[in-house]
Design an enzyme around this catalytic site. Structure first.
Site, short mmCIF file in Angstrom:
data_model
loop_
_atom_site.label_atom_id
_atom_site.label_comp_id
_atom_site.label_asym_id
_atom_site.label_seq_id
_atom_site.Cartn_x
_atom_site.Cartn_y
_atom_site.Cartn_z
N GLU A 110 0.85 -1.20 0.00
CA GLU A 110 0.00 0.00 0.00
C GLU A 110 0.88 1.24 0.00
O GLU A 110 2.10 1.15 0.20
CB GLU A 110 -0.93 -0.01 1.22
CG GLU A 110 -2.06 -1.03 1.06
CD GLU A 110 -3.06 -1.02 2.20
OE1 GLU A 110 -4.25 -1.03 1.92
OE2 GLU A 110 -2.64 -1.01 3.37
N HIS A 235 -9.21 9.44 2.48
CA HIS A 235 -8.73 8.36 1.62
C HIS A 235 -8.88 8.83 0.17
O HIS A 235 -9.94 9.34 -0.20
CB HIS A 235 -9.54 7.08 1.86
CG HIS A 235 -8.87 5.85 1.33
ND1 HIS A 235 -8.72 5.62 -0.02
CD2 HIS A 235 -8.31 4.79 1.95
CE1 HIS A 235 -8.09 4.46 -0.19
NE2 HIS A 235 -7.83 3.94 0.99
N ARG A 286 -1.09 9.01 1.49
CA ARG A 286 -2.46 9.46 1.19
C ARG A 286 -2.65 10.96 1.14
O ARG A 286 -3.47 11.45 0.36
CB ARG A 286 -3.39 8.91 2.27
CG ARG A 286 -3.63 7.48 2.04
CD ARG A 286 -4.63 6.93 2.97
NE ARG A 286 -4.58 5.50 2.75
CZ ARG A 286 -5.05 4.60 3.57
NH1 ARG A 286 -5.64 4.98 4.68
NH2 ARG A 286 -4.96 3.34 3.28
N HIS A 347 -11.79 9.54 6.08
CA HIS A 347 -11.53 8.11 6.29
C HIS A 347 -11.06 7.78 7.70
O HIS A 347 -11.50 6.79 8.28
CB HIS A 347 -10.48 7.68 5.27
CG HIS A 347 -10.12 6.24 5.31
ND1 HIS A 347 -11.04 5.24 5.05
CD2 HIS A 347 -8.94 5.60 5.56
CE1 HIS A 347 -10.45 4.05 5.14
NE2 HIS A 347 -9.18 4.24 5.48
N ARG A 382 -1.47 9.08 8.96
CA ARG A 382 -1.32 7.65 9.24
C ARG A 382 -0.84 6.89 8.01
O ARG A 382 -1.36 7.07 6.91
CB ARG A 382 -2.66 7.07 9.69
CG ARG A 382 -2.63 5.57 9.90
CD ARG A 382 -4.00 5.08 10.30
NE ARG A 382 -4.96 5.25 9.24
CZ ARG A 382 -5.40 4.25 8.47
NH1 ARG A 382 -4.97 3.03 8.65
NH2 ARG A 382 -6.28 4.50 7.53
#
Ligand code: FAD
Ligand code: SIN
Length: 540
Positions: A110, A235, A286, A347, A382
């Protein structure tokens, strides 16, 4: 009711902790809806942990710190990374079935991760974890799980008839039994908030309706330190659905693992654009990807961009992302042939109740774990798939702390609980009205979401934040006045919590006059380490 341990919330943080605490104590778990309903249940990508020969703790630590943009607590980061493999073993021991190839765990990738390290169960990781944990709990005699019990407020010194001490302490909670409409008190030796995040303060969020920030608001009212609320993660890729109506703000997530498998972002006219923003392109962290999409949408005036999955291939898409494939097909998009329309959506709540490395809050007897907390792991942004891991690790830390205390202080705790039974006031709603003002509640809720989406979104500035502050302050005062004279209901309690959390996000954002991680201010576009290399802490 009385209990040794009261766990509020039935996501990964609450359930994994309840199972461990049940080894030596009686546990009550309450949850405000049906037991599996939680952010956990919707987690797709997986859990990050160092599980392969090609990976190393130092790399996972480095990726997490980089993503957190300077304000992670390195000790907390080290803790989750080094304890990660053990937590995966715990989940497997509890019955979770992760995806495997030739017997070994399959490791996905990811954004922001320099190695493949995402352990998953196809694209339904959270559902599988909930299934496994709940099935263990259903046969555990030391755990009682109550659905449709809504925690209203923590029991603190002000709820005692004979005051005990000046320092803030917690003795359990008042909870609304949703089925009877009565507020009950639950007295507990230790109370653990595992109530999840607050995505519902925005119009469009990947979070289910339970994510109204109740734990953060309750903690704030009880005197907890609330930290870093300005860092709300959007997100980059939620499914853009023309048919979405405003009554349901939960939007469907297209997991970052799809980009990890090779999908790329394209403009509406089919051109790649991420290389103009970051060398990691579609797999940048992100905050960078969400801002790039926001900027492309503003330039083109179009309501979405596309995610092109062609490189992954039809067979792999159907095999590894069956849930995403089915969902998109039901909305008229065959992802093996067509690009997926995507937009950013709220998100993850990086901030929350500040805890130490043992999961303790600054209120005695009150612990917190999971998305409701700010442990120092995430900093200003995060890293993908670090949150399920953080919840497992900090619930385990609470377990260790309470285990030690249990054997040294058992009799004192029992005496305390006995004494508290007669010392805590019952809930009193004499003279309160039953509300018929549903229109007021639903309008306020919509307005909170609109203000947050319009003025406190991906790109912020001082004028927008000041406007949001004025509006939210007015709504907060109005809702308080209404709450003080009205019998409680789920809708009213959630509204009171939503406005509190929205207000905390705005106030925190106003305090940070710089751009860092998820907090981007167009009038302070530069990171300012001299003045802001620190957490933003708010206390009532
Ligand atoms: P939750 O799982 O949200 O559980 C909170 C619980 O508290 C719920 O049971 C709720 O009903 C209960 N509750 C709340 N308020 C009250 C109240 N007042 N009274 C009683 N009960 C209450 N993270 C990853 O690491 N990897 C991923 O792949 C990933 N994918 C995600 C995909 C989606 C669509 C979403 C929304 C999130 C994803 N995340 C992912 C984030 C992650 O799922 C959450 O951060 C994590 O599950 C939070 O767990 P939790 O136990 O803290 O809270
Ligand atoms: C995803 O699957 O993209 C979500 C992962 C996360 O939020 O950590």
């Amino acid at each position: 009711m009385t209990t040794d341990y009261l766990v509020i919330g039935s996501g990964i943080a609450g359930l994994s902790l309840a199972l461990k605490l049940s080894e030596f104590g009686k546990v009550i778990v309450i949850t405000k809806k049906q037991k599996s309903e939680s952010n956990t249940n919707y987690a797709q990508g997986g859990i990050a942990a160092v599980m392969s020969e090609e990976d190393d703790f130092s790399l996972h630590i480095k990726d997490t710190l980089e993503c957190g943009a300077g304000i992670c607590n390195e000790k907390a980061v080290r803790k989750i990374v080094e304890e990660g493999p053990e937590m995966i073993e715990d989940l497997i021991r509890f019955g979770t079935k992760f995806s495997r190839e030739k017997g070994s765990l399959t490791l996905g990738k990811e954004g922001g991760h320099s190695r493949n390290r995402i352990i998953h169960a196809k694209d339904l990781t959270g559902k599988e974890i909930e299934r496994a944990l709940l099935s263990r709990i259903s046969v555990n005699k030391n755990i009682k799980l109550f659905e449709y019990y809504f925690a209203v407020d923590l029991l603190t010194n002000k709820n005692l008839k004979r005051k005990k001490e000046k320092a803030p302490a917690c003795y359990g909670i008042y909870a609304l039994n949703v089925k009877t409409g009565k507020v009950e008190k639950i007295i507990a030796g230790k109370t653990i908030l595992a109530t999840g995040g607050a995505g519902q303060i925005y119009l469009h969020t990947t979070n289910p309706p339970i994510a109204t920030g109740d734990g953060i608001a309750m903690g704030y009212r009880a005197g907890c330190e609330i930290a870093n609320m300005e860092f709300i993660q959007f997100h980059p890729t939620a499914f853009y659905d023309q048919e979405t109506d405003d009554s349901s703000s939960q939007v469907f997530l297209i997991s970052e693992a799809v980009r990890g498998a090779g999908a790329v972002l394209k403009t509406i006219s089919g051109k790649e654009f991420m290389h103009r923003y970051d060398k990691r392109k579609s797999l940048a962290p992100r905050d960078i990807v969400a801002r790039a999409i926001d900027s492309e949408m503003k330039k083109s005036g179009e309501p979405h961009v596309f995610l092109d999955t062609e490189k992954i291939g039809a067979e792999k898409l159907k095999k590894e992302f069956p849930n995403i494939y089915r969902h998109c097909l039901s909305r008229g998009i065959d992802i093996t042939k067509q690009m997926i329309p995507v937009v950013p959506a709220a998100h993850y709540t990086c901030g929350g109740i500040k805890t130490d490395l043992k999961g303790r809050t600054n209120v005695r007897n009150l612990y917190a774990s999971g998305e409701v907390t700010m442990t120092g792991v995430h900093g200003a942004n995060r890293l993908a798939s670090n949150s399920l891991l953080e919840a497992m690790v900090f619930s385990n830390a609470i377990f260790s702390d309470l285990k030690k205390e249990h054997f040294s202080e058992r009799s004192r705790t029992e005496n305390n609980i006995r004494e508290l039974k007669s010392n805590v006031y019952d809930w009193n709603d004499d003279g309160m009205e039953n509300t018929e003002e549903w229109i007021l509640i639903s309008h306020n809720k919509k307005e909170i979401k609109e203000v947050m989406s319009d003025y406190v979104g991906i790109v912020r500035n001082t004028i927008r934040l000041e406007r949001a502050y004025r509006r939210m302050k007015m709504m907060k005062d109005e809702i308080k006045e209404f709450y003080d004279k009205t019998k409680v209901s789920v809708e009213l309690l959630e509204l009171r919590n939503l406005v509190t959390v929205a207000f905390l996000v705005i106030r925190s954002a106003m305090l940070r006059k710089e751009s860092r991680g998820l907090h981007f201010m167009s009038d302070y576009p530069v990171r300012d380490d001299r003045n802001f290399l620190k957490d933003t802490i708010i206390k009532k």
